[in-house]
Every structure is written in structure tokens, then in C-alpha cells.
Enzyme design. Structure first.
Site, PDB file in Angstrom:
ATOM      1  N   SER A  48     -65.658 -56.120 -47.864  1.00  0.00           N
ATOM      2  CA  SER A  48     -67.102 -56.022 -48.093  1.00  0.00           C
ATOM      3  C   SER A  48     -67.663 -54.658 -47.730  1.00  0.00           C
ATOM      4  O   SER A  48     -68.857 -54.418 -47.918  1.00  0.00           O
ATOM      5  CB  SER A  48     -67.835 -57.058 -47.247  1.00  0.00           C
ATOM      6  OG  SER A  48     -67.379 -58.340 -47.560  1.00  0.00           O
ATOM      7  N   THR A 184     -71.532 -57.426 -45.342  1.00  0.00           N
ATOM      8  CA  THR A 184     -71.992 -56.088 -44.991  1.00  0.00           C
ATOM      9  C   THR A 184     -71.950 -55.911 -43.486  1.00  0.00           C
ATOM     10  O   THR A 184     -72.145 -56.870 -42.755  1.00  0.00           O
ATOM     11  CB  THR A 184     -73.460 -55.976 -45.468  1.00  0.00           C
ATOM     12  OG1 THR A 184     -73.465 -56.016 -46.872  1.00  0.00           O
ATOM     13  CG2 THR A 184     -74.150 -54.738 -44.982  1.00  0.00           C
ATOM     14  N   THR A 202     -71.859 -51.007 -46.594  1.00  0.00           N
ATOM     15  CA  THR A 202     -71.393 -52.115 -47.440  1.00  0.00           C
ATOM     16  C   THR A 202     -70.821 -51.623 -48.765  1.00  0.00           C
ATOM     17  O   THR A 202     -71.150 -50.515 -49.214  1.00  0.00           O
ATOM     18  CB  THR A 202     -72.581 -53.050 -47.762  1.00  0.00           C
ATOM     19  OG1 THR A 202     -72.104 -54.230 -48.409  1.00  0.00           O
ATOM     20  CG2 THR A 202     -73.608 -52.396 -48.666  1.00  0.00           C
ATOM     21  N   ARG A 212     -75.921 -50.741 -59.444  1.00  0.00           N
ATOM     22  CA  ARG A 212     -76.764 -51.688 -58.676  1.00  0.00           C
ATOM     23  C   ARG A 212     -76.817 -51.225 -57.211  1.00  0.00           C
ATOM     24  O   ARG A 212     -75.813 -50.910 -56.607  1.00  0.00           O
ATOM     25  CB  ARG A 212     -76.176 -53.093 -58.751  1.00  0.00           C
ATOM     26  CG  ARG A 212     -76.951 -54.144 -57.944  1.00  0.00           C
ATOM     27  CD  ARG A 212     -76.366 -54.349 -56.554  1.00  0.00           C
ATOM     28  NE  ARG A 212     -76.998 -55.457 -55.834  1.00  0.00           N
ATOM     29  CZ  ARG A 212     -76.761 -55.723 -54.563  1.00  0.00           C
ATOM     30  NH1 ARG A 212     -75.928 -54.985 -53.856  1.00  0.00           N
ATOM     31  NH2 ARG A 212     -77.366 -56.741 -53.959  1.00  0.00           N
ATOM     32  N   VAL A 213     -78.017 -51.174 -56.668  1.00  0.00           N
ATOM     33  CA  VAL A 213     -78.194 -50.792 -55.266  1.00  0.00           C
ATOM     34  C   VAL A 213     -78.724 -52.000 -54.516  1.00  0.00           C
ATOM     35  O   VAL A 213     -79.677 -52.646 -54.954  1.00  0.00           O
ATOM     36  CB  VAL A 213     -79.179 -49.602 -55.154  1.00  0.00           C
ATOM     37  CG1 VAL A 213     -79.483 -49.288 -53.701  1.00  0.00           C
ATOM     38  CG2 VAL A 213     -78.606 -48.380 -55.867  1.00  0.00           C
ATOM     39  N   GLY A 214     -78.091 -52.314 -53.392  1.00  0.00           N
ATOM     40  CA  GLY A 214     -78.529 -53.452 -52.588  1.00  0.00           C
ATOM     41  C   GLY A 214     -79.544 -53.038 -51.540  1.00  0.00           C
ATOM     42  O   GLY A 214     -80.172 -51.970 -51.626  1.00  0.00           O
ATOM     43  N   ASP A 215     -79.703 -53.869 -50.528  1.00  0.00           N
ATOM     44  CA  ASP A 215     -80.700 -53.616 -49.486  1.00  0.00           C
ATOM     45  C   ASP A 215     -80.192 -52.696 -48.382  1.00  0.00           C
ATOM     46  O   ASP A 215     -80.992 -52.109 -47.645  1.00  0.00           O
ATOM     47  CB  ASP A 215     -81.164 -54.938 -48.874  1.00  0.00           C
ATOM     48  CG  ASP A 215     -80.015 -55.737 -48.265  1.00  0.00           C
ATOM     49  OD1 ASP A 215     -78.853 -55.599 -48.723  1.00  0.00           O
ATOM     50  OD2 ASP A 215     -80.275 -56.509 -47.323  1.00  0.00           O
ATOM     51  N   THR A 235     -77.880 -58.987 -43.711  1.00  0.00           N
ATOM     52  CA  THR A 235     -76.762 -59.197 -44.624  1.00  0.00           C
ATOM     53  C   THR A 235     -77.183 -60.309 -45.579  1.00  0.00           C
ATOM     54  O   THR A 235     -78.156 -61.022 -45.329  1.00  0.00           O
ATOM     55  CB  THR A 235     -75.483 -59.629 -43.884  1.00  0.00           C
ATOM     56  OG1 THR A 235     -75.820 -60.680 -42.988  1.00  0.00           O
ATOM     57  CG2 THR A 235     -74.876 -58.490 -43.104  1.00  0.00           C
ATOM     58  N   GLY A 236     -76.397 -60.452 -46.639  1.00  0.00           N
ATOM     59  CA  GLY A 236     -76.722 -61.482 -47.622  1.00  0.00           C
ATOM     60  C   GLY A 236     -77.256 -60.850 -48.890  1.00  0.00           C
ATOM     61  O   GLY A 236     -76.991 -59.678 -49.168  1.00  0.00           O
ATOM     62  N   GLY A 238     -79.093 -58.868 -51.167  1.00  0.00           N
ATOM     63  CA  GLY A 238     -80.001 -57.739 -51.026  1.00  0.00           C
ATOM     64  C   GLY A 238     -81.223 -57.817 -51.924  1.00  0.00           C
ATOM     65  O   GLY A 238     -82.297 -57.326 -51.568  1.00  0.00           O
TER      66      GLY A 238
HETATM   67  N1  ASP Z   1     -76.726 -57.144 -48.472  1.00  0.00           N
HETATM   68  C1  ASP Z   1     -75.625 -56.691 -49.284  1.00  0.00           C
HETATM   69  C2  ASP Z   1     -76.125 -56.321 -50.651  1.00  0.00           C
HETATM   70  O1  ASP Z   1     -76.958 -56.998 -51.195  1.00  0.00           O
HETATM   71  C3  ASP Z   1     -74.550 -57.699 -49.428  1.00  0.00           C
HETATM   72  C4  ASP Z   1     -73.933 -58.118 -48.152  1.00  0.00           C
HETATM   73  O2  ASP Z   1     -74.602 -58.480 -47.196  1.00  0.00           O
HETATM   74  O3  ASP Z   1     -72.719 -58.056 -48.095  1.00  0.00           O
HETATM   75  O4  ASP Z   1     -75.603 -55.387 -51.205  1.00  0.00           O
END
Ligand code: ASP
Length: 323
Positions: A48, A184, A202, A212-215, A235-236, A238
Site C-alpha cells: 500500500s 496508507t 501511500t 488519480r490523487v487521493g487524500d 486512511t481509507g 480518500g
Molecule cells: N487514503 C488512501 C487514498 O485514498 C488510501 C489508503 O488509505 O490506503 O489514496
């Protein structure tokens, strides 16, 4: 209060130990946070984060990371960075060398090269095998044979993808799994003076659309630190915490005078309506300015770890489930 490190519990004890050792030798909170993050980024068994992270839908590993200094609110972040296994260090360089906060894609890679960041092919055989299993599973009956693709070069796999009778967005929709993935790395370091640093790194959600960009690199979504109030990381999924501004929202509740427990609970309860349609989950880790810490999640069973400078090993704690 003794300095301590707080991480999500998927972070191995040996990685936390590197940060604890650094603090014992007098390193700053920033250096300790970067040490833990780099150790996780190097872990081949962690799919991850960093090297060996799961790739996007085209089989390319794209990394996101951010680091925030709670004293000055200085922050640096990179998004969709390819070919550099330590995005956290590149993010720190963005903070220290540029009048910017966030670099993405080709610009982030150009900057990484300019600061001589270590470069490496990030897709391991293991991660490639997981990717190909998924790709084959979601393209059955579409008339394209991925063959014995373990040995197939990525360029060939990509040309097979482009000959599929569906657009890439449809392939992502089929491959993507809201409940999947998501470990993450979050690390919050608090030093003896109460100074807070928060780092997040992450490979993002697996099988994402390229770019794609996450949080994790979005200050206020997956990362926030302000010594006056506290630090938060997520985490989770984004897409949920970006829309909700989860990390900054939790810190704003601390600023408004809520206790840590109330701030964490209220923040995640407020996010629940966003998570319901997809059952995507979010975990929020929180430290307040007095050094209280806690974890909150939209689901049962989430955990986190803390280790103080005077402790031999981390303690695992259960997050409060707010569902
Ligand atoms: N928060 C991360 C994302 O959305 C994913 C993760 O927590 O692994 O990119």
C-alpha cells in the site's frame, strides 16, 4: 510528557523503532517522522506504500505523500509520482526548497530528479502478479488474452488494455473495490515540547485511473498538524476525506474546545452519510495539544499503535467505531 510516535497499526514495529531510535539520538520530530515513513516505503511486503505498492489500472505505481510541520504549518506534498520510492522525502524537499505545497505527476518527478532523490522501478513481481490476477478477472469474455502475463512486459500489457472494447474508465469501474486496499501510512510524532509533525505516504487505492490523487497529499484531507490544537491523519477512501476535509475538520473541532474523543467521534459521524452509498471506510488518527491520542473509524476492528520514548515496544489500541 515523553515524546511519542503514533501510527496506523499496519506499520511494522521495526519501522516505528527507527523513528524511536532517531528521537532517542536527538533527532527532530520531522526527521523521526520521515525515518518511519521511509522505512515503510522500503518494505517490500507492504503493498500500500512506496516500493511494491499496488499499481494503477495500467500497472504503473503512482505514489502520493505529504508532511506537515505543526509549528509553522509548513507543508510539502507530492502526488502521482512515478519512479521514486521515497515520496515522503521528495514532499519534504518541496516544503523546504519551493514556494509551493504540492507537486503532481511529471513536475513532481522532474523535481525529484533535480533534488537527486533515489529512483527505482516500483512495480515488484509480487505486485505485478496481484495486478494481473485482477486484470484477468475483470476482462474475462472481452476477447483479449493476457496470456502468461507474469513475464509479459508492461508495455505489452498496456497495449492489450488499449485493444479492449471498453474505455479505461469502465475498466477502472470494474476493477475498483471500495472495501479493498487502504493501508496508507500515517505517522504523527510529538516531541517533548509538544511540537507535532504529521507524515502520510501511500500508493493510493489499487487499480485507480492514471493520475488519480487521493487524500494523502491533500493538506486538510488526509493530513493536518497545528501545534496549537493537534494533528490528524486519515486512511481509507480518500475521495471521502477530500470531500469532507476530514483532518482539518477534526482539528477545527479541537480548536473549538471539544475533547479529543468528541472531536474524533463528531468528525467521523459527520462523514458517515458520504460513506454509506459505497460502504467505503475511513480511519482517523488524532493527537491533541496535550498529547492525548485516539483513533476513530467508520468500521469495527480498526487499530493503531503508539510508542513513547520510554517504552520498549508499541502498544496496539482499538479505534472507536462510530458506525
Ligand atoms: N487514503 C488512501 C487514498 O485514498 C488510501 C489508503 O488509505 O490506503 O489514496
Amino acid at each position: 510528557m515523553q515524546p511519542f510516535i503514533l501510527v496506523n497499526s499496519e506499520v511494522r514495529d521495526e519501522c516505528i523503532a527507527q523513528g524511536i531510535d532517531a528521537l532517542r539520538r536527538g533527532a527532530s520530530a520531522m526527521d523521526a517522522a520521515e525515518r518511519v515513513a521511509r522505512a515503510v516505503e522500503s518494505d517490500v511486503n507492504d503493498h500500500s506504500v512506496g516500493f511494491s505498492g499496488l499499481p494503477n489500472i495500467l500497472g504503473e505505481v503512482e505514489l502520493d505523500a505529504s508532511i506537515m510541520d505543526g509549528y509553522s504549518l509548513a507543508s510539502g506534498a507530492v502526488a502521482a509520482l512515478k519512479g521514486y520510492p521515497h515520496p515522503i522525502s521528495v514532499a519534504r524537499q518541496v516544503m523546504e526548497r519551493l514556494p509551493h505545497v504540492l507537486l503532481a505527476g511529471a513536475g513532481a518527478a522532474q523535481f525529484a530528479q533535480e533534488v537527486n532523490a533515489e529512483s527505482h522501478d516500483l512495480l515488484t513481481d509480487d505486485a505485478k502478479a496481484i495486478y494481473l490476477r485482477r486484470l484477468k478477472a475483470v476482462t474475462q469474455n472481452l476477447g483479449v488474452d493476457f496470456g502468461d502475463s507474469a513475464s509479459m512486459p508492461l508495455t505489452r500489457i498496456q497495449s492489450q488494455i488499449s485493444s479492449l472494447p471498453i474505455p479505461l474508465s469502465e475498466l477502472v469501474r470494474r476493477a475498483f473495490e471500495y472495501r479493498e486496499g487502504g493501508d496508507t501510512m500515517n505517522v504523527i510524532v510529538r516531541d517533548a515540547t509538544g511540537h507535532l509533525v504529521c507524515a502520510v505516504t501511500t500508493s493510493g487505492v489499487a487499480w485507480k485511473y492514471p493520475g488519480r490523487v487521493g487524500d494523502s497529499p491533500i493538506i486538510g484531507a488526509g493530513n493536518y498538524a497545528d501545534d496549537r490544537y493537534g494533528a490528524a491523519a486519515c486512511t481509507g477512501m480518500g475521495e471521502l476525506t477530500i470531500r469532507h476535509g476530514t483532518s482539518l475538520r477534526a482539528i477545527t473541532m479541537l480548536q473549538a474546545g471539544l475533547s479529543l474523543a468528541d472531536a474524533g467521534r463528531t468528525t467521523l459521524r459527520d462523514l458517515l452519510p458520504l460513506s454509506r452509498p459505497t460502504h467505503a471506510w475511513v480511519r482517523l488518527l488524532l493527537v491533541d495539544r496535550e498529547g492525548h491520542s485516539g483513533g476513530f473509524a467508520t468500521h469495527e476492528g480498526a487499530t493503531y499503535k503508539t510508542q513513547g520514548l520510554d517504552e520498549d515496544r508499541p502498544t496496539v489500541h482499538t479505534c472507536e467505531a462510530v458506525a
